[in-house]
Design an enzyme around this catalytic site. Structure first.
Site, mmCIF file in Angstrom:
data_model
loop_
_atom_site.group_PDB
_atom_site.id
_atom_site.type_symbol
_atom_site.label_atom_id
_atom_site.label_comp_id
_atom_site.label_asym_id
_atom_site.label_seq_id
_atom_site.Cartn_x
_atom_site.Cartn_y
_atom_site.Cartn_z
ATOM 1 N N ARG A 58 12.273 11.975 17.009
ATOM 2 C CA ARG A 58 12.269 10.592 16.494
ATOM 3 C C ARG A 58 11.312 9.752 17.339
ATOM 4 O O ARG A 58 10.541 8.951 16.819
ATOM 5 C CB ARG A 58 13.686 9.988 16.498
ATOM 6 N N TYR A 83 4.050 -5.744 -4.725
ATOM 7 C CA TYR A 83 4.864 -4.624 -5.203
ATOM 8 C C TYR A 83 6.331 -5.061 -5.322
ATOM 9 O O TYR A 83 6.870 -5.697 -4.403
ATOM 10 C CB TYR A 83 4.720 -3.431 -4.237
ATOM 11 N N ASP A 127 -1.197 -5.555 3.451
ATOM 12 C CA ASP A 127 -0.859 -4.281 2.812
ATOM 13 C C ASP A 127 -2.142 -3.780 2.151
ATOM 14 O O ASP A 127 -2.594 -4.327 1.147
ATOM 15 C CB ASP A 127 0.270 -4.515 1.795
ATOM 16 N N LYS A 129 0.227 6.843 -1.417
ATOM 17 C CA LYS A 129 -0.782 6.599 -2.447
ATOM 18 C C LYS A 129 -2.111 7.249 -2.045
ATOM 19 O O LYS A 129 -2.173 8.451 -1.922
ATOM 20 C CB LYS A 129 -0.890 5.086 -2.668
HETATM 21 O O1 P1T Z 1 6.838 3.734 -2.226
HETATM 22 P P1 P1T Z 1 6.577 3.478 -0.774
HETATM 23 O O2 P1T Z 1 5.805 4.537 -0.080
HETATM 24 O O3 P1T Z 1 7.833 3.102 -0.032
HETATM 25 O O4 P1T Z 1 5.598 2.204 -0.687
HETATM 26 C C1 P1T Z 1 5.954 0.934 -1.130
HETATM 27 C C2 P1T Z 1 4.734 0.165 -1.529
HETATM 28 C C3 P1T Z 1 4.205 -0.776 -0.665
HETATM 29 N N1 P1T Z 1 3.105 -1.484 -0.979
HETATM 30 C C4 P1T Z 1 2.458 -1.303 -2.151
HETATM 31 C C5 P1T Z 1 1.249 -2.111 -2.452
HETATM 32 C C6 P1T Z 1 2.939 -0.359 -3.056
HETATM 33 O O5 P1T Z 1 2.255 -0.204 -4.209
HETATM 34 C C7 P1T Z 1 4.099 0.390 -2.758
HETATM 35 C C8 P1T Z 1 4.671 1.371 -3.712
HETATM 36 N N2 P1T Z 1 4.222 1.207 -5.021
HETATM 37 C C9 P1T Z 1 4.581 1.974 -6.089
HETATM 38 C C10 P1T Z 1 5.458 2.972 -6.040
HETATM 39 C C11 P1T Z 1 3.909 1.591 -7.346
HETATM 40 O O6 P1T Z 1 3.904 2.373 -8.321
HETATM 41 O O7 P1T Z 1 3.345 0.488 -7.387
#
Ligand code: P1T
Length: 381
Positions: A47, A99, A171, A196
């Site tokens: 961790r 998001y 972000d 992503k």
């Molecule tokens: O899904 P995760 O890895 O927890 O990430 C969250 C997140 C944070 N910031 C942005 C700009 C994002 O697009 C996302 C996650 N978005 C999707 C799952 C989506 O389809 O838009």
């Protein structure tokens, strides 16, 4: 080192001291032998630290021109860690287009711990200033925003955040370090859903943070270890592998994104196309100034704003896959109102333009003509 070289070698010196492997081993271990209590080779418990995660954290720090990278179990776990820098009574000013899961984390979790959020448009920076008071601690923005592709002037917002001694978090999920480097423009923390484009192959869920300030790095590392939302070694390996082709993939995402945005813009059944590469996009000049290209994300609405038309279009796609998420090699299409942004109340959503006919495309790296033909046949259907 130039970006394309850094994507492959950045932060990767002496990655396997044991055997000089070119890729770091996947250290699938929870703990490490100590020769005497507290005596070890730099890792005591996974961790707190894991060599495969360290390799990834160094790589992403290098790409974002930061000093310290931190990898988490998801993008939201990374955002959660940032919010734990705050205390009850603190206030955050955030873009109102973001998001849905981030909005939910802010509004349904951290709000109940006494943190106040202001969700506003960021196109007019002086408007942000009017929300600053003595409790304000943080400015949160995506750019391009999800799903409406507003472009926020990072340098201008960074100037404001410095004036009032606030932390600016960008972000960078949609653009990636390939297209823009927020730390260079004055941001304090750059955040990614590595799920992503960084991972790039739709096979891992992860989040990252990068900072350049040592004190902030120490605070975030403390939170990462204390709260424990860490990325695992296998996932770290996968994202590290993804990073090595980030520049190539992003180039093609951008090329295909441009072709499809232009195709949609001239289609009689399409009403609005949201893509920052159009000269008519309200923030096109900022995009040109701070981004290398315009990315592979394109949103659009169909004529008449009928949800039924959007749903029919999505059901008829054959090369695009109807799915949550974005940024993988394969093209995905989504319906923000019922999928990624369903956690934002309908009234709030519609106020900012996330209407029922809005469709969001994550344009992949397939052949551009196959993608265009797929949109054509689904629009005709
Ligand atoms: O899904 P995760 O890895 O927890 O990430 C969250 C997140 C944070 N910031 C942005 C700009 C994002 O697009 C996302 C996650 N978005 C999707 C799952 C989506 O389809 O838009």
């Amino acid at each position: 080192m130039k970006f394309n070289t850094k994507a492959i070698h950045g932060g990767q010196d002496n990655i396997d001291p044991a055997y000089d492997a070119v890729m770091p081993p996947i250290y699938q271990t929870s703990t490490y032998r100590q020769s005497s209590p507290g005596e070890h080779k730099g890792y005591a418990y996974s961790r707190s630290g894991n060599p495969t995660r360290t390799a990834l954290e160094k790589a992403i720090a290098s790409l974002e021109n930061g000093k310290q990278g931190l990898a988490f179990a998801s993008g939201l776990a990374a955002i959660d860690a940032v919010m734990k820098l705050l205390k009850p009574g603190d206030e955050v000013i955030s873009t109102n287009d973001l998001y849905g899961g981030t909005y939910r984390l802010f509004n349904r979790i951290f709000k109940s711990f006494g943190i106040k959020f202001h969700f506003i448009g960021f196109s007019d920076v002086s408007k942000i200033e009017s929300y600053v008071n003595e409790n304000t601690k943080m400015i949160w923005t995506e750019t391009p925003t999800n799903p409406l592709m507003h472009i926020i002037d990072i340098a201008a917002v960074a100037d404001l955040s410095k004036k009032y001694n606030l932390k600016l978090i960008v972000d960078n999920t949609f653009a990636t370090a390939y297209l823009q480097q927020p730390l260079d423009l004055g941001a304090d923390i750059v955040m990614h859903s590595a799920t992503k484009y960084l991972g790039g192959h739709s096979d891992v869920v992860m989040g990252t943070l990068v900072v350049k300030d040592d004190e902030l790095a120490d605070k975030l590392y403390f939170i990462q270890n204390a709260s424990g939302g860490i990325a695992g070694p296998m996932d770290s390996f996968l994202v590290l592998r993804g990073l090595k082709t980030l520049h190539l993939r992003m180039q093609r995402h951008c090329e295909n994104g441009r072709v499809l945005a232009e195709y949609l813009a001239q289609h009689p059944q399409v009403e609005n196309v949201y893509w920052p590469g159009f000269a008519s996009h309200p923030n096109h000049d900022i995009a040109k100034k701070q981004m290398k290209d315009f990315g592979g994300m394109v949103s659009f609405t169909t004529q008449g704003n009928k949800q039924g038309d959007a749903v029919k279009f999505l059901e008829n796609l054959k090369v695009f896959t109807l799915a949550e998420s974005l940024g993988g090699v394969e093209s995905l299409a989504g319906h923000p109102a019922s999928m990624t942004h369903a956690s934002i109340p309908k009234e709030e959503r519609e106020k900012i333009g996330v209407v029922d006919s809005l469709i969001r495309l994550s344009v992949g790296i397939e052949d551009e003509e196959d993608l265009r033909m797929d949109l054509k046949q689904a629009l005709e259907a």
